[in-house]
Motif scaffolding. Structure first.
Motif, PDB file in Angstrom:
ATOM      1  N   LEU A 194       0.656  -1.760  -0.028  1.00 45.25           N
ATOM      2  CA  LEU A 194       0.534  -0.065   0.149  1.00 45.25           C
ATOM      3  C   LEU A 194       0.819   1.688  -0.513  1.00 45.25           C
ATOM      4  N   THR A 195       1.755   1.337   0.562  1.00 41.35           N
ATOM      5  CA  THR A 195       3.049   1.896   0.442  1.00 41.35           C
ATOM      6  C   THR A 195       3.990   2.296  -0.771  1.00 41.35           C
ATOM      7  N   ALA A 196       3.516   0.859  -1.490  1.00 46.66           N
ATOM      8  CA  ALA A 196       4.786   0.796  -3.004  1.00 46.66           C
ATOM      9  C   ALA A 196       4.942   2.221  -3.847  1.00 46.66           C
ATOM     10  N   CYS A 197       5.530   3.490  -3.555  1.00 48.03           N
ATOM     11  CA  CYS A 197       5.710   4.519  -4.654  1.00 48.03           C
ATOM     12  C   CYS A 197       7.035   4.280  -5.098  1.00 48.03           C
ATOM     13  N   GLU A 198       7.212   4.724  -5.897  1.00 51.22           N
ATOM     14  CA  GLU A 198       8.717   3.928  -6.844  1.00 51.22           C
ATOM     15  C   GLU A 198       9.547   5.757  -6.277  1.00 51.22           C
ATOM     16  N   ASP A 199      10.681   4.790  -5.915  1.00 53.62           N
ATOM     17  CA  ASP A 199      11.660   5.370  -5.688  1.00 53.62           C
ATOM     18  C   ASP A 199      12.060   6.471  -6.990  1.00 53.62           C
ATOM     19  N   HIS A 200      12.341   7.939  -6.180  1.00 56.22           N
ATOM     20  CA  HIS A 200      13.603   9.009  -7.038  1.00 56.22           C
ATOM     21  C   HIS A 200      13.753   9.746  -6.464  1.00 56.22           C
ATOM     22  N   ARG A 201      15.424   9.988  -5.942  1.00 61.05           N
ATOM     23  CA  ARG A 201      15.844  10.740  -5.472  1.00 61.05           C
ATOM     24  C   ARG A 201      15.841  11.973  -5.495  1.00 61.05           C
ATOM     25  N   ASN A 202      16.263  12.784  -4.547  1.00 61.00           N
ATOM     26  CA  ASN A 202      15.899  14.249  -4.735  1.00 61.00           C
ATOM     27  C   ASN A 202      16.865  14.414  -3.303  1.00 61.00           C
ATOM     28  N   SER A 203      18.237  13.881  -4.628  1.00 61.87           N
ATOM     29  CA  SER A 203      19.556  14.990  -3.851  1.00 61.87           C
ATOM     30  C   SER A 203      20.496  15.815  -4.857  1.00 61.87           C
ATOM     31  N   PRO A 204      19.828  17.162  -5.233  1.00 65.05           N
ATOM     32  CA  PRO A 204      20.247  17.805  -6.063  1.00 65.05           C
ATOM     33  C   PRO A 204      22.080  17.931  -5.996  1.00 65.05           C
ATOM     34  N   ASN A 205      22.612  18.169  -5.217  1.00 62.10           N
ATOM     35  CA  ASN A 205      23.470  18.786  -5.231  1.00 62.10           C
ATOM     36  C   ASN A 205      24.600  16.607  -4.781  1.00 62.10           C
ATOM     37  N   SER A 212      15.183 -14.924 -16.151  1.00 62.73           N
ATOM     38  CA  SER A 212      15.458 -13.477 -16.529  1.00 62.73           C
ATOM     39  C   SER A 212      14.943 -12.614 -16.421  1.00 62.73           C
ATOM     40  N   GLY A 213      15.681 -11.329 -15.733  1.00 61.93           N
ATOM     41  CA  GLY A 213      14.983 -10.130 -15.016  1.00 61.93           C
ATOM     42  C   GLY A 213      15.028  -8.958 -16.218  1.00 61.93           C
ATOM     43  N   ILE A 214      13.344  -8.320 -16.439  1.00 64.30           N
ATOM     44  CA  ILE A 214      13.810  -7.291 -17.575  1.00 64.30           C
ATOM     45  C   ILE A 214      13.438  -6.182 -16.476  1.00 64.30           C
ATOM     46  N   GLY A 215      12.183  -5.763 -16.683  1.00 69.33           N
ATOM     47  CA  GLY A 215      11.981  -4.693 -16.344  1.00 69.33           C
ATOM     48  C   GLY A 215      11.547  -4.460 -14.488  1.00 69.33           C
ATOM     49  N   VAL A 216      11.972  -3.330 -14.181  1.00 66.23           N
ATOM     50  CA  VAL A 216      12.917  -2.896 -12.572  1.00 66.23           C
ATOM     51  C   VAL A 216      11.960  -1.488 -11.915  1.00 66.23           C
ATOM     52  N   LYS A 217      11.550  -2.291 -10.628  1.00 68.65           N
ATOM     53  CA  LYS A 217      10.658  -0.772  -9.694  1.00 68.65           C
ATOM     54  C   LYS A 217      11.422  -1.192  -8.632  1.00 68.65           C
ATOM     55  N   VAL A 218      11.861   0.382  -8.140  1.00 64.97           N
ATOM     56  CA  VAL A 218      12.342  -0.002  -6.377  1.00 64.97           C
ATOM     57  C   VAL A 218      11.076   0.689  -5.502  1.00 64.97           C
ATOM     58  N   ALA A 219      10.891   0.273  -4.558  1.00 67.60           N
ATOM     59  CA  ALA A 219       9.898   0.835  -3.734  1.00 67.60           C
ATOM     60  C   ALA A 219      10.274   1.189  -2.112  1.00 67.60           C
ATOM     61  N   GLY A 220      10.868   1.979  -1.350  1.00 74.16           N
ATOM     62  CA  GLY A 220      11.587   1.261  -0.025  1.00 74.16           C
ATOM     63  C   GLY A 220      12.274   0.462  -0.309  1.00 74.16           C
ATOM     64  N   GLU A 221      12.017  -0.871   0.893  1.00 73.35           N
ATOM     65  CA  GLU A 221      12.855  -1.607   0.739  1.00 73.35           C
ATOM     66  C   GLU A 221      12.446  -2.692  -0.140  1.00 73.35           C
ATOM     67  N   ARG A 222      11.366  -3.149  -1.039  1.00 77.54           N
ATOM     68  CA  ARG A 222      11.300  -3.345  -1.502  1.00 77.54           C
ATOM     69  C   ARG A 222      11.572  -3.295  -3.444  1.00 77.54           C
ATOM     70  N   LEU A 223      12.218  -4.254  -4.540  1.00 76.73           N
ATOM     71  CA  LEU A 223      12.191  -4.466  -5.354  1.00 76.73           C
ATOM     72  C   LEU A 223      11.327  -5.581  -6.437  1.00 76.73           C
ATOM     73  N   PHE A 224      10.877  -4.875  -6.782  1.00 76.41           N
ATOM     74  CA  PHE A 224       9.774  -5.529  -8.145  1.00 76.41           C
ATOM     75  C   PHE A 224      10.507  -6.142  -9.345  1.00 76.41           C
ATOM     76  N   VAL A 225      10.004  -7.056  -9.862  1.00 74.13           N
ATOM     77  CA  VAL A 225      10.765  -7.155 -11.128  1.00 74.13           C
ATOM     78  C   VAL A 225      10.465  -8.775 -12.001  1.00 74.13           C
ATOM     79  N   CYS A 226       9.895  -8.172 -13.066  1.00 73.03           N
ATOM     80  CA  CYS A 226       9.464  -8.668 -14.017  1.00 73.03           C
ATOM     81  C   CYS A 226       9.888  -9.831 -14.557  1.00 73.03           C
ATOM     82  N   VAL A 227       9.960 -11.233 -14.821  1.00 75.43           N
ATOM     83  CA  VAL A 227      10.531 -12.069 -15.756  1.00 75.43           C
ATOM     84  C   VAL A 227       9.975 -12.394 -17.193  1.00 75.43           C
ATOM     85  N   GLY A 228      10.283 -12.745 -17.602  1.00 76.92           N
ATOM     86  CA  GLY A 228       9.960 -13.089 -18.948  1.00 76.92           C
ATOM     87  C   GLY A 228      11.943 -14.113 -19.724  1.00 76.92           C
ATOM     88  N   ASP A 229      10.844 -15.050 -20.089  1.00 77.08           N
ATOM     89  CA  ASP A 229      12.629 -15.783 -20.370  1.00 77.08           C
ATOM     90  C   ASP A 229      12.626 -15.785 -22.440  1.00 77.08           C
TER      91      ASP A 229
END
Length: 323
Positions: free
Chosen positions: A17-28, A86-103
Protein backbone atom coordinates in the motif's frame (compact mmCIF):
# COMPACT_ATOMS: atom_id res chain seq x y z
CA UNK A 1 3.12 -25.13 -13.82
CA UNK A 2 4.93 -23.34 -11.01
CA UNK A 3 4.27 -22.92 -7.30
CA UNK A 4 3.67 -19.50 -5.72
CA UNK A 5 5.26 -18.46 -2.43
CA UNK A 6 2.79 -18.45 0.46
CA UNK A 7 3.22 -15.42 2.72
CA UNK A 8 1.19 -13.47 5.22
CA UNK A 9 -1.26 -11.45 3.16
CA UNK A 10 -1.70 -8.82 5.85
CA UNK A 11 2.03 -8.06 5.97
CA UNK A 12 2.36 -7.76 2.23
CA UNK A 13 -0.77 -5.65 1.85
CA UNK A 14 0.67 -3.19 4.36
CA UNK A 15 3.94 -3.11 2.43
CA UNK A 16 2.40 -2.75 -1.02
CA UNK A 17 0.00 0.00 0.00
CA UNK A 18 3.03 2.27 0.28
CA UNK A 19 4.60 1.09 -2.98
CA UNK A 20 5.61 4.46 -4.38
CA UNK A 21 8.56 4.26 -6.72
CA UNK A 22 11.85 5.68 -5.48
CA UNK A 23 12.95 8.99 -7.00
CA UNK A 24 16.06 10.34 -5.33
CA UNK A 25 15.91 14.04 -4.56
CA UNK A 26 19.47 15.12 -3.79
CA UNK A 27 20.36 17.91 -6.22
CA UNK A 28 23.82 18.35 -4.74
CA UNK A 29 24.77 14.69 -5.07
CA UNK A 30 27.52 14.04 -7.64
CA UNK A 31 25.62 12.23 -10.39
CA UNK A 32 27.76 12.43 -13.53
CA UNK A 33 26.39 12.82 -17.03
CA UNK A 34 27.58 9.36 -17.98
CA UNK A 35 28.40 6.32 -15.86
CA UNK A 36 30.41 3.54 -17.48
CA UNK A 37 30.49 0.17 -15.74
CA UNK A 38 31.72 -3.37 -16.27
CA UNK A 39 29.51 -6.39 -15.59
CA UNK A 40 30.42 -9.70 -17.19
CA UNK A 41 27.71 -10.91 -19.60
CA UNK A 42 25.07 -8.97 -17.64
CA UNK A 43 22.92 -7.74 -20.54
CA UNK A 44 20.85 -5.56 -18.20
CA UNK A 45 17.37 -4.81 -19.54
CA UNK A 46 15.85 -2.88 -16.63
CA UNK A 47 17.05 -0.04 -14.43
CA UNK A 48 15.73 1.54 -11.23
CA UNK A 49 17.19 3.56 -8.39
CA UNK A 50 17.22 2.63 -4.70
CA UNK A 51 17.39 5.44 -2.18
CA UNK A 52 17.96 2.81 0.49
CA UNK A 53 21.08 1.51 -1.25
CA UNK A 54 22.08 4.83 -2.81
CA UNK A 55 22.69 3.04 -6.11
CA UNK A 56 21.16 2.19 -9.45
CA UNK A 57 19.65 -1.27 -9.64
CA UNK A 58 19.87 -3.28 -12.88
CA UNK A 59 18.49 -6.60 -14.06
CA UNK A 60 20.12 -9.26 -16.23
CA UNK A 61 18.58 -11.04 -19.20
CA UNK A 62 21.26 -13.73 -19.30
CA UNK A 63 22.39 -14.31 -15.72
CA UNK A 64 19.18 -14.40 -13.69
CA UNK A 65 20.38 -11.92 -11.07
CA UNK A 66 20.07 -8.31 -9.93
CA UNK A 67 23.06 -6.00 -9.57
CA UNK A 68 23.86 -2.46 -8.46
CA UNK A 69 25.87 0.36 -10.03
CA UNK A 70 27.08 3.34 -8.02
CA UNK A 71 27.81 6.80 -9.40
CA UNK A 72 31.48 5.93 -9.78
CA UNK A 73 30.62 3.02 -12.07
CA UNK A 74 31.28 0.21 -9.60
CA UNK A 75 29.10 -2.82 -10.30
CA UNK A 76 28.22 -5.43 -7.65
CA UNK A 77 25.91 -8.44 -7.55
CA UNK A 78 22.93 -7.78 -5.29
CA UNK A 79 20.64 -10.82 -5.24
CA UNK A 80 19.41 -13.85 -7.11
CA UNK A 81 16.95 -16.70 -6.75
CA UNK A 82 16.09 -19.86 -8.71
CA UNK A 83 12.81 -18.21 -9.72
CA UNK A 84 14.64 -15.26 -11.28
CA UNK A 85 15.20 -16.77 -14.71
CA UNK A 86 15.68 -13.55 -16.65
CA UNK A 87 15.09 -10.11 -15.13
CA UNK A 88 13.41 -7.55 -17.39
CA UNK A 89 11.66 -4.43 -16.06
CA UNK A 90 12.38 -3.41 -12.46
CA UNK A 91 11.06 -0.89 -9.95
CA UNK A 92 12.11 -0.08 -6.39
CA UNK A 93 9.81 1.21 -3.66
CA UNK A 94 11.47 1.66 -0.29
CA UNK A 95 12.65 -1.71 0.98
CA UNK A 96 11.14 -3.66 -1.88
CA UNK A 97 12.27 -4.50 -5.37
CA UNK A 98 9.74 -5.55 -8.03
CA UNK A 99 11.03 -7.34 -11.12
CA UNK A 100 9.34 -8.75 -14.20
CA UNK A 101 10.46 -12.20 -15.28
CA UNK A 102 10.30 -13.19 -18.93
CA UNK A 103 12.43 -15.68 -20.81
CA UNK A 104 13.79 -15.37 -24.36
CA UNK A 105 15.70 -18.62 -24.01
CA UNK A 106 19.13 -16.99 -23.54
CA UNK A 107 19.49 -17.14 -19.76
CA UNK A 108 21.70 -19.63 -17.95
CA UNK A 109 18.44 -20.60 -16.20
CA UNK A 110 16.31 -20.98 -19.33
CA UNK A 111 14.54 -24.29 -19.94
CA UNK A 112 12.18 -25.52 -22.68
CA UNK A 113 9.37 -25.20 -20.15
CA UNK A 114 10.04 -21.50 -19.49
CA UNK A 115 11.38 -20.09 -22.77
CA UNK A 116 8.80 -17.78 -24.41
CA UNK A 117 6.21 -18.97 -21.87
CA UNK A 118 6.99 -16.92 -18.76
CA UNK A 119 5.21 -13.91 -17.32
CA UNK A 120 5.84 -13.49 -13.60
CA UNK A 121 6.47 -10.78 -11.04
CA UNK A 122 8.92 -11.31 -8.18
CA UNK A 123 9.10 -9.14 -5.07
CA UNK A 124 12.35 -9.05 -3.07
CA UNK A 125 13.17 -7.43 0.25
CA UNK A 126 16.28 -5.28 -0.16
CA UNK A 127 17.23 -5.59 3.51
CA UNK A 128 17.16 -9.39 3.65
CA UNK A 129 17.81 -9.98 -0.10
CA UNK A 130 15.07 -12.64 0.15
CA UNK A 131 12.19 -13.37 -2.21
CA UNK A 132 8.90 -12.35 -0.57
CA UNK A 133 6.39 -13.03 -3.30
CA UNK A 134 6.08 -14.72 -6.66
CA UNK A 135 3.07 -13.85 -8.82
CA UNK A 136 2.35 -16.00 -11.87
CA UNK A 137 0.47 -14.38 -14.74
CA UNK A 138 1.17 -16.70 -17.67
CA UNK A 139 -1.40 -19.17 -16.38
CA UNK A 140 -4.13 -16.55 -16.91
CA UNK A 141 -3.81 -17.08 -20.65
CA UNK A 142 -2.79 -20.74 -21.11
CA UNK A 143 -1.19 -22.08 -24.28
CA UNK A 144 -0.01 -18.62 -25.37
CA UNK A 145 3.44 -17.11 -25.76
CA UNK A 146 4.43 -14.86 -22.88
CA UNK A 147 7.10 -12.36 -21.91
CA UNK A 148 6.56 -10.11 -18.89
CA UNK A 149 8.32 -6.92 -19.87
CA UNK A 150 7.69 -3.86 -17.72
CA UNK A 151 5.67 -2.74 -14.72
CA UNK A 152 4.10 0.37 -13.25
CA UNK A 153 3.34 0.96 -9.57
CA UNK A 154 0.25 2.92 -8.56
CA UNK A 155 -0.06 4.76 -5.23
CA UNK A 156 -2.60 2.28 -3.84
CA UNK A 157 -0.20 -0.63 -4.31
CA UNK A 158 -1.72 -2.03 -7.50
CA UNK A 159 0.84 -3.13 -10.09
CA UNK A 160 0.37 -3.20 -13.85
CA UNK A 161 2.54 -5.43 -16.06
CA UNK A 162 2.90 -5.60 -19.85
CA UNK A 163 3.29 -8.80 -21.86
CA UNK A 164 5.23 -8.40 -25.11
CA UNK A 165 4.17 -11.71 -26.67
CA UNK A 166 0.49 -11.68 -25.67
CA UNK A 167 -1.71 -8.58 -26.17
CA UNK A 168 -2.50 -8.10 -22.49
CA UNK A 169 -1.80 -5.90 -19.51
CA UNK A 170 -1.96 -7.67 -16.16
CA UNK A 171 -3.26 -6.20 -12.93
CA UNK A 172 -1.84 -7.36 -9.59
CA UNK A 173 -3.71 -6.34 -6.46
CA UNK A 174 -1.89 -5.51 -3.20
CA UNK A 175 -2.75 -8.99 -1.88
CA UNK A 176 -0.99 -10.57 -4.88
CA UNK A 177 -4.12 -11.55 -6.80
CA UNK A 178 -3.43 -11.32 -10.53
CA UNK A 179 -5.90 -10.79 -13.37
CA UNK A 180 -5.95 -9.58 -16.96
CA UNK A 181 -6.75 -5.87 -17.02
CA UNK A 182 -7.15 -5.66 -20.81
CA UNK A 183 -6.75 -8.06 -23.73
CA UNK A 184 -6.86 -6.15 -27.00
CA UNK A 185 -5.83 -6.96 -30.59
CA UNK A 186 -4.27 -3.49 -30.92
CA UNK A 187 -1.56 -4.73 -28.58
CA UNK A 188 -0.68 -7.76 -30.72
CA UNK A 189 2.53 -7.95 -32.75
CA UNK A 190 4.44 -10.50 -34.76
CA UNK A 191 7.57 -9.33 -32.95
CA UNK A 192 7.42 -7.26 -29.73
CA UNK A 193 4.07 -5.78 -28.78
CA UNK A 194 3.58 -4.05 -25.45
CA UNK A 195 6.74 -2.78 -23.85
CA UNK A 196 7.20 0.17 -21.45
CA UNK A 197 4.39 1.28 -19.15
CA UNK A 198 3.84 4.19 -16.75
CA UNK A 199 1.09 5.12 -14.32
CA UNK A 200 -0.15 8.71 -14.64
CA UNK A 201 -1.40 10.37 -11.41
CA UNK A 202 -4.62 11.36 -13.22
CA UNK A 203 -5.64 7.72 -13.17
CA UNK A 204 -4.55 6.14 -16.41
CA UNK A 205 -1.72 4.12 -17.93
CA UNK A 206 0.42 5.00 -20.92
CA UNK A 207 1.99 2.06 -22.74
CA UNK A 208 4.32 1.65 -25.70
CA UNK A 209 3.36 -0.74 -28.48
CA UNK A 210 6.76 -1.31 -30.03
CA UNK A 211 5.73 -3.26 -33.12
CA UNK A 212 3.09 -0.70 -34.09
CA UNK A 213 5.23 2.31 -33.17
CA UNK A 214 2.40 3.78 -31.08
CA UNK A 215 1.58 4.98 -27.60
CA UNK A 216 -1.74 4.01 -26.01
CA UNK A 217 -3.66 5.35 -23.05
CA UNK A 218 -5.63 3.00 -20.80
CA UNK A 219 -8.17 4.96 -18.74
CA UNK A 220 -8.51 3.18 -15.40
CA UNK A 221 -11.34 5.51 -14.36
CA UNK A 222 -13.38 4.85 -17.49
CA UNK A 223 -13.73 1.10 -17.75
CA UNK A 224 -10.09 0.68 -18.85
CA UNK A 225 -10.94 2.32 -22.18
CA UNK A 226 -8.07 2.15 -24.64
CA UNK A 227 -7.22 5.01 -26.98
CA UNK A 228 -4.23 5.77 -29.18
CA UNK A 229 -2.27 8.86 -28.21
CA UNK A 230 -2.65 10.95 -31.36
CA UNK A 231 -0.44 13.54 -32.96
CA UNK A 232 2.75 11.47 -32.97
CA UNK A 233 4.38 9.92 -36.01
CA UNK A 234 5.72 6.40 -35.64
CA UNK A 235 7.51 6.14 -32.29
CA UNK A 236 8.55 2.53 -31.59
CA UNK A 237 9.05 2.87 -27.85
CA UNK A 238 10.91 0.64 -25.46
CA UNK A 239 11.21 1.96 -21.90
CA UNK A 240 9.08 4.86 -20.65
CA UNK A 241 9.55 7.22 -17.72
CA UNK A 242 7.16 9.98 -16.68
CA UNK A 243 8.80 13.06 -15.14
CA UNK A 244 7.06 16.42 -14.56
CA UNK A 245 4.25 15.25 -16.87
CA UNK A 246 6.65 14.68 -19.77
CA UNK A 247 7.20 11.17 -21.08
CA UNK A 248 10.74 10.07 -21.92
CA UNK A 249 10.69 7.33 -24.53
CA UNK A 250 13.67 5.16 -25.48
CA UNK A 251 13.28 4.72 -29.24
CA UNK A 252 15.16 4.34 -32.51
CA UNK A 253 16.22 0.80 -31.58
CA UNK A 254 17.89 2.24 -28.52
CA UNK A 255 19.75 5.01 -30.34
CA UNK A 256 17.93 8.01 -28.83
CA UNK A 257 15.49 9.25 -26.19
CA UNK A 258 12.47 11.36 -27.10
CA UNK A 259 10.86 13.83 -24.69
CA UNK A 260 7.11 13.71 -25.36
CA UNK A 261 4.59 16.24 -24.02
CA UNK A 262 0.80 16.48 -23.96
CA UNK A 263 -1.45 19.48 -23.37
CA UNK A 264 -4.76 17.56 -23.34
CA UNK A 265 -4.34 14.77 -20.79
CA UNK A 266 -2.62 12.48 -23.31
CA UNK A 267 -5.33 12.43 -25.91
CA UNK A 268 -2.62 13.78 -28.20
CA UNK A 269 1.08 14.54 -27.72
CA UNK A 270 4.17 15.74 -29.55
CA UNK A 271 7.91 15.24 -29.38
CA UNK A 272 9.44 18.40 -27.94
CA UNK A 273 13.07 17.29 -27.80
CA UNK A 274 15.26 14.37 -28.83
CA UNK A 275 18.64 13.45 -27.37
CA UNK A 276 20.70 11.35 -29.78
CA UNK A 277 24.14 11.51 -28.17
CA UNK A 278 25.52 8.75 -25.97
CA UNK A 279 22.92 6.03 -26.58
CA UNK A 280 23.78 2.57 -27.87
CA UNK A 281 21.29 -0.29 -27.88
CA UNK A 282 19.52 1.31 -24.93
CA UNK A 283 16.44 -0.18 -23.30
CA UNK A 284 14.85 1.96 -20.62
CA UNK A 285 15.34 4.81 -18.18
CA UNK A 286 14.71 6.06 -14.65
CA UNK A 287 14.19 9.45 -13.02
CA UNK A 288 16.87 10.42 -10.48
CA UNK A 289 17.44 13.94 -9.09
CA UNK A 290 14.80 15.28 -11.47
CA UNK A 291 16.87 13.98 -14.39
CA UNK A 292 16.43 11.05 -16.76
CA UNK A 293 19.08 8.32 -16.84
CA UNK A 294 19.00 5.73 -19.62
CA UNK A 295 20.58 2.28 -19.64
CA UNK A 296 22.78 1.32 -22.59
CA UNK A 297 22.20 -2.44 -22.47
CA UNK A 298 23.48 -3.89 -25.78
CA UNK A 299 19.98 -5.25 -26.24
CA UNK A 300 20.27 -6.00 -29.97
CA UNK A 301 22.99 -8.52 -29.25
CA UNK A 302 20.33 -10.67 -27.58
CA UNK A 303 18.32 -10.98 -30.80
CA UNK A 304 21.46 -11.66 -32.82
CA UNK A 305 22.48 -14.49 -30.49
CA UNK A 306 19.26 -16.49 -30.59
CA UNK A 307 20.28 -20.12 -30.93
CA UNK A 308 23.92 -19.39 -30.04
CA UNK A 309 24.22 -17.88 -26.56
CA UNK A 310 28.01 -18.29 -26.69
CA UNK A 311 27.97 -15.03 -28.65
CA UNK A 312 26.79 -13.13 -25.59
CA UNK A 313 30.10 -12.04 -24.08
CA UNK A 314 29.77 -8.26 -23.61
CA UNK A 315 30.97 -6.71 -20.36
CA UNK A 316 30.93 -2.93 -20.96
CA UNK A 317 27.73 -0.96 -20.35
CA UNK A 318 26.76 2.58 -19.44
CA UNK A 319 24.10 4.87 -18.01
CA UNK A 320 23.51 8.14 -19.87
CA UNK A 321 21.81 11.30 -18.62
CA UNK A 322 19.29 13.02 -20.91
CA UNK A 323 20.54 16.44 -22.05
Amino acid sequence: MKNSLALSALVLIACWLTACEDHRNSPNAPFPERINFVAERQYPEGIAYSSLLGKFVITSITQGKIGTVDTDGRYADLLSAPELISGIGVKVAGERLFVCVGDQGVSVKSTPQTAFKTAELLVFNLNTRQLERRVEMDNLLPDARHFANDLALSPDGTIYVTDSFSPVIYKIMPDGQASILVNDPRFASATFGLNGIVYHPNGYLIVAQTGAGKLYKVDLKNGNAISEVGGIASLPGDGLTLLNNDLYVVTGQGSRVAQVRSADNWQTASVVKTDENGYFQATTNVAVNNQIYTLNARIREISAAMGNTALLQSRDYSIQRFR
